[in-house]
Motif scaffolding. Sequence first.
Motif, PDB file in Angstrom:
ATOM      1  N   ILE A  71      -2.947   3.615  -3.244  1.00  0.00           N
ATOM      2  CA  ILE A  71      -2.768   2.545  -4.225  1.00  0.00           C
ATOM      3  C   ILE A  71      -2.449   1.251  -3.489  1.00  0.00           C
ATOM      4  CG2 ILE A  71      -1.437   1.790  -6.249  1.00  0.00           C
ATOM      5  CD1 ILE A  71      -2.868   4.407  -6.765  1.00  0.00           C
ATOM      6  N   ARG A  72      -3.135   0.166  -3.875  1.00  0.00           N
ATOM      7  CA  ARG A  72      -2.859  -1.159  -3.313  1.00  0.00           C
ATOM      8  C   ARG A  72      -2.452  -2.089  -4.448  1.00  0.00           C
ATOM      9  NH1 ARG A  72      -4.799  -1.343   1.942  1.00  0.00           N
ATOM     10  NH2 ARG A  72      -6.542   0.041   2.359  1.00  0.00           N
ATOM     11  N   LYS A  73      -1.311  -2.751  -4.268  1.00  0.00           N
ATOM     12  CA  LYS A  73      -0.835  -3.718  -5.260  1.00  0.00           C
ATOM     13  C   LYS A  73      -0.738  -5.079  -4.592  1.00  0.00           C
ATOM     14  CE  LYS A  73       2.031  -0.519  -7.883  1.00  0.00           C
ATOM     15  NZ  LYS A  73       3.330  -0.233  -8.447  1.00  0.00           N
ATOM     16  N   LYS A  74      -1.289  -6.090  -5.256  1.00  0.00           N
ATOM     17  CA  LYS A  74      -1.143  -7.470  -4.768  1.00  0.00           C
ATOM     18  C   LYS A  74       0.101  -8.067  -5.401  1.00  0.00           C
ATOM     19  CE  LYS A  74      -5.273  -8.736  -2.759  1.00  0.00           C
ATOM     20  NZ  LYS A  74      -5.961  -9.834  -2.216  1.00  0.00           N
ATOM     21  N   THR A  98       0.860  -1.185   0.000  1.00  0.00           N
ATOM     22  CA  THR A  98       0.000   0.000   0.000  1.00  0.00           C
ATOM     23  C   THR A  98       0.891   1.227   0.000  1.00  0.00           C
ATOM     24  OG1 THR A  98      -1.634  -1.218   1.304  1.00  0.00           O
ATOM     25  CG2 THR A  98      -1.896   1.165   1.193  1.00  0.00           C
ATOM     26  N   ARG A  99       0.588   2.160  -0.920  1.00  0.00           N
ATOM     27  CA  ARG A  99       1.352   3.407  -0.969  1.00  0.00           C
ATOM     28  C   ARG A  99       0.430   4.547  -1.367  1.00  0.00           C
ATOM     29  NH1 ARG A  99       5.286   1.858  -5.820  1.00  0.00           N
ATOM     30  NH2 ARG A  99       6.484   1.302  -4.000  1.00  0.00           N
ATOM     31  N   ASP A 109       5.826   3.419   2.266  1.00  0.00           N
ATOM     32  CA  ASP A 109       5.160   2.189   1.828  1.00  0.00           C
ATOM     33  C   ASP A 109       4.813   1.318   3.026  1.00  0.00           C
ATOM     34  OD1 ASP A 109       5.253   2.791  -0.860  1.00  0.00           O
ATOM     35  OD2 ASP A 109       6.857   1.382  -1.336  1.00  0.00           O
ATOM     36  N   VAL A 110       3.700   0.585   2.893  1.00  0.00           N
ATOM     37  CA  VAL A 110       3.284  -0.388   3.894  1.00  0.00           C
ATOM     38  C   VAL A 110       3.157  -1.732   3.192  1.00  0.00           C
ATOM     39  CG1 VAL A 110       1.483  -1.078   5.520  1.00  0.00           C
ATOM     40  CG2 VAL A 110       2.033   1.347   5.231  1.00  0.00           C
ATOM     41  N   ILE A 111       3.822  -2.747   3.739  1.00  0.00           N
ATOM     42  CA  ILE A 111       3.755  -4.097   3.187  1.00  0.00           C
ATOM     43  C   ILE A 111       3.073  -4.975   4.223  1.00  0.00           C
ATOM     44  CG2 ILE A 111       5.080  -6.080   2.369  1.00  0.00           C
ATOM     45  CD1 ILE A 111       7.319  -4.043   1.639  1.00  0.00           C
TER      46      ILE A 111
END
Length: 195
Positions: free
Chosen positions: A110-113, A102-103, A134-136
């Motif tokens: 924005i969320r990327k899988k 998540t950024r 960024d959050v992972i």
Amino acid sequence: VDLSQFPTHLSVDREGKVYIPGLGVFYVWGLTLGQAEKMISRALKINIKLTLGKLRTFPVYISGEVNSPGVVVATALNTVIDALIMAGGVKKTGSLRNIVLTRTEGTKLIRKKIDLYELLLKGEPLNITLKDGDVIFVPPIGKVAGIAGGVKRPGIYELKGNETVEDLIKMAGGILSSGYKYKVILERYFKNKKG
């Protein structure tokens, strides 16, 4: 260009600008080192060689099923995989197929899988570089299926939900030449009972 007056060390400011005394400002934000080198060389009409000095660091937050959740210090050259390694790696209880990055980009969230099987099983690069803040998140592992016998990589594989037995065999590297592909035994367990 009078090279005797040319400085040997230059810095990029926070706005991505390089100021060369007597020559002007060059905008290098978002360029690779090679691209910046070419741009400045063309403008100065001489060949120059750029090197990296000290890179700006920033925090990246990692939570969920990792061995050392918390904050890691990263640079813009680090990737999501680097951050997971800095956090001690994904636990056995963590998903490798549904990691969420998540950024914030401007005002958008924005969320990327991220599916690490793309790298681990297919060898496809995951070059998602990190950005400040960024959050992972690594969620718990999802549904799994085990495969044993005449396959190249017997093991337990995480499923996304729509895989077939053929897909599971592909994840396991395929059938060994000594394997018998016309006889496959499928066992299912539901609530700890064979069904």
